[in-house]
Design a protein around this motif. Structure first.
Motif, short mmCIF file in Angstrom:
data_model
loop_
_atom_site.label_atom_id
_atom_site.label_comp_id
_atom_site.label_asym_id
_atom_site.label_seq_id
_atom_site.Cartn_x
_atom_site.Cartn_y
_atom_site.Cartn_z
N SER A 197 0.77 -1.20 -0.03
CA SER A 197 0.06 -0.08 -0.16
C SER A 197 0.76 1.28 -0.10
O SER A 197 1.85 1.39 0.60
N LYS A 198 0.31 2.23 -0.80
CA LYS A 198 1.26 3.54 -0.91
C LYS A 198 0.47 4.71 -0.79
O LYS A 198 -0.70 4.73 -1.11
N ALA A 199 0.85 5.74 -0.57
CA ALA A 199 0.08 7.18 -0.31
C ALA A 199 0.63 8.06 -1.13
O ALA A 199 1.94 7.69 -1.64
N VAL A 200 0.25 9.05 -1.56
CA VAL A 200 0.71 10.54 -2.14
C VAL A 200 1.57 11.04 -1.18
O VAL A 200 1.01 11.45 -0.21
N ALA A 201 2.76 11.38 -1.60
CA ALA A 201 3.75 12.14 -0.90
C ALA A 201 4.03 13.59 -1.62
O ALA A 201 3.96 13.47 -2.91
N ASP A 202 4.53 14.58 -0.99
CA ASP A 202 4.65 15.76 -1.58
C ASP A 202 6.04 15.86 -1.80
O ASP A 202 6.98 16.07 -1.07
N VAL A 203 6.17 15.90 -3.21
CA VAL A 203 7.73 16.03 -3.41
C VAL A 203 7.80 16.87 -4.60
O VAL A 203 7.10 17.40 -5.15
N ALA A 204 8.96 17.76 -4.70
CA ALA A 204 9.30 18.67 -5.66
C ALA A 204 10.69 18.72 -6.22
O ALA A 204 11.52 17.94 -5.79
N VAL A 205 10.92 19.34 -7.36
CA VAL A 205 12.45 19.57 -7.80
C VAL A 205 12.71 20.98 -7.98
O VAL A 205 11.94 21.87 -7.98
N LEU A 206 13.97 21.01 -7.41
CA LEU A 206 14.64 22.33 -7.42
C LEU A 206 15.84 22.46 -8.24
O LEU A 206 16.92 21.89 -7.72
N PRO A 207 15.94 22.88 -9.51
CA PRO A 207 17.15 23.28 -10.17
C PRO A 207 18.12 24.25 -9.35
O PRO A 207 17.78 25.32 -9.16
N LEU A 208 19.20 24.05 -9.56
CA LEU A 208 20.43 24.97 -9.11
C LEU A 208 20.60 25.90 -10.21
O LEU A 208 20.58 25.69 -11.44
N PHE A 209 20.64 27.18 -9.72
CA PHE A 209 21.11 28.38 -10.76
C PHE A 209 21.76 29.30 -10.30
O PHE A 209 21.75 29.35 -8.89
N PRO A 210 22.70 29.90 -11.02
CA PRO A 210 23.43 31.00 -10.52
C PRO A 210 22.45 31.89 -9.73
O PRO A 210 21.56 32.77 -10.33
N GLY A 211 22.65 32.18 -8.55
CA GLY A 211 21.74 33.18 -7.73
C GLY A 211 21.01 32.56 -6.86
O GLY A 211 20.08 33.02 -5.92
N ILE A 212 20.78 31.19 -6.73
CA ILE A 212 20.25 30.31 -5.98
C ILE A 212 20.43 30.63 -4.39
O ILE A 212 21.63 30.80 -4.14
N SER A 213 19.63 30.62 -3.59
CA SER A 213 19.91 30.88 -2.14
C SER A 213 18.92 30.17 -1.10
O SER A 213 18.07 29.36 -1.59
N ALA A 214 19.35 30.51 0.08
CA ALA A 214 18.72 29.77 1.16
C ALA A 214 17.24 29.90 1.26
O ALA A 214 16.61 28.73 1.45
N ARG A 215 16.61 31.19 0.61
CA ARG A 215 15.26 31.45 0.78
C ARG A 215 14.60 30.40 -0.32
O ARG A 215 13.38 30.01 -0.08
#
Length: 343
Positions: free
Chosen positions: A212-230
């Motif tokens: 049995s599986k549930a839906v999980a909240d997953v995202a993709v974040l590409p790195l780019f010049p200027g990416i920051s902690a925020r």
């Protein structure tokens, strides 16, 4: 939902012998018809499919059954919740004795769904092929019937178990391909990724298809010049449980930005699973080659090796959906479960 039987008329009579194929229709361009708002997925594709196949009486196919998986959709609207519905329908077909499954799907997210099915259906011993078309039936130069017929013939001839993508005469690994063209022929390609150094592992019961599986909240974040902690903090604040970090080259990131690294460390300490893949079409992630990569590992980032974005997203979605611990998920992300980590 609809479940209608169909047989391919071959040599003057209908075939009713094994193997038996299930065709699951989810929508997409292959079944679209014109509306006042533009092309939209339409019901009744089995009638058009049967008409096409009846024009090829010299080449018999096994018995096939057709099922609409409602709601029909443009694949741009695909969701992980729909993946659960689709995997359940495939397992149901296997339980009913079907020896192969053909999934008709839109092309925009077909590679994501193929990767998702590769992990949702681990251990399933029948072939599953996804196909669709770049142009709808009835227009000039449509590839709909070419892909449909080729996929059916491939299943009838005895495709290997596992999840595959069939397009324009090519059978591709379901967890290694990406859509690389928005128009024209051969839109999908298996990216050239580094071979996994761990080798294929034996699958534990906890990862097999019927868990049995549930839906999980997953995202993709590409790195780019200027990416920051925020940017990372925004993901954490949104409630994301898993993050695919698309890194530069072999797995590097801004190693001199202490706030950025601290944000990744903080996300990991809050239970997020972060897996790194490369933005490049070839190669893969090796976090220990450069300091800019090894610093990512020290803050809790896991190497995705040669996985594509689609494979990493789907694998992370499934592992989180199984309810595994952060440590176990990190371990299985670095293991090759179905050939997803490269070739």
């Amino acid at each position: 939902m609809e479940n209608r039987a169909g047989t391919y008329p071959g040599k003057g009579k209908e075939m009713t012998t094994s193997p038996r194929l299930m065709v699951l229709y989810t929508g997409g361009t292959i079944g679209m018809q014109a509306t006042e708002q533009g092309l939209s997925p339409a019901s009744g594709f089995d009638v058009r499919m049967r008409h096409f196949l009846s024009q090829k009486p010299g080449r018999a196919l096994p018995e096939w059954h057709f099922r609409e998986l409602l709601p029909l959709m443009d694949s741009a609207n695909m969701t992980p919740a729909y993946w659960l519905k689709l995997s359940a329908a495939i397992l149901e077909a296997a339980d009913q004795g079907y020896t192969g499954v053909l999934v008709l799907h839109g092309t925009d997210t077909l590679a994501y769904t193929a990767a998702a099915m590769s992990f949702h259906l681990l251990g399933l011993n029948i072939p599953v092929i996804l196909t669709g078309s770049m142009l709808p039936p009835g227009v000039a130069d449509t590839d709909a019937w070419e892909n449909l017929d080729g996929a059916l013939q491939t299943l009838a001839a005895g495709a290997p178990a596992g999840v595959h993508v069939y397009f324009h005469g090519e059978l591709l690994h379901g967890a290694r391909c990406s859509k690389i063209r928005s128009a024209g022929r051969h839109p999908f390609q298996c990216l050239t990724r580094q071979r996994s150094t761990t080798g294929r592992v034996s699958l534990p019961a906890t990862l097999l298809a019927r868990q049995s599986k549930a839906v999980a909240d997953v995202a993709v974040l590409p790195l780019f010049p200027g990416i920051s902690a925020r940017h990372v903090q925004a993901m954490v604040a949104a409630g994301v449980r898993g993050l695919v970090l698309e890194c530069y080259g072999s797995g590097t990131g801004p190693s001199d930005d202490e706030a950025f690294l601290a944000s990744l460390r903080g996300a990991h300490s809050q239970g997020l699973v972060i897996v790194a893949v490369t933005q490049c079409h070839e190669g893969g992630v090796e976090l220990d080659i450069y300091e800019a990569g090894s610093r990512l590992r020290t803050v809790g980032v896991v190497s995705g090796g040669g996985m594509t974005r689609e494979a990493a997203l789907a694998k992370l979605q499934v592992l989180l959906g199984l309810g595994l611990s952060q440590m176990d998920i990190a371990y299985w992300l670095e293991q090759d479960l179905c050939g997803e980590r490269g070739h």
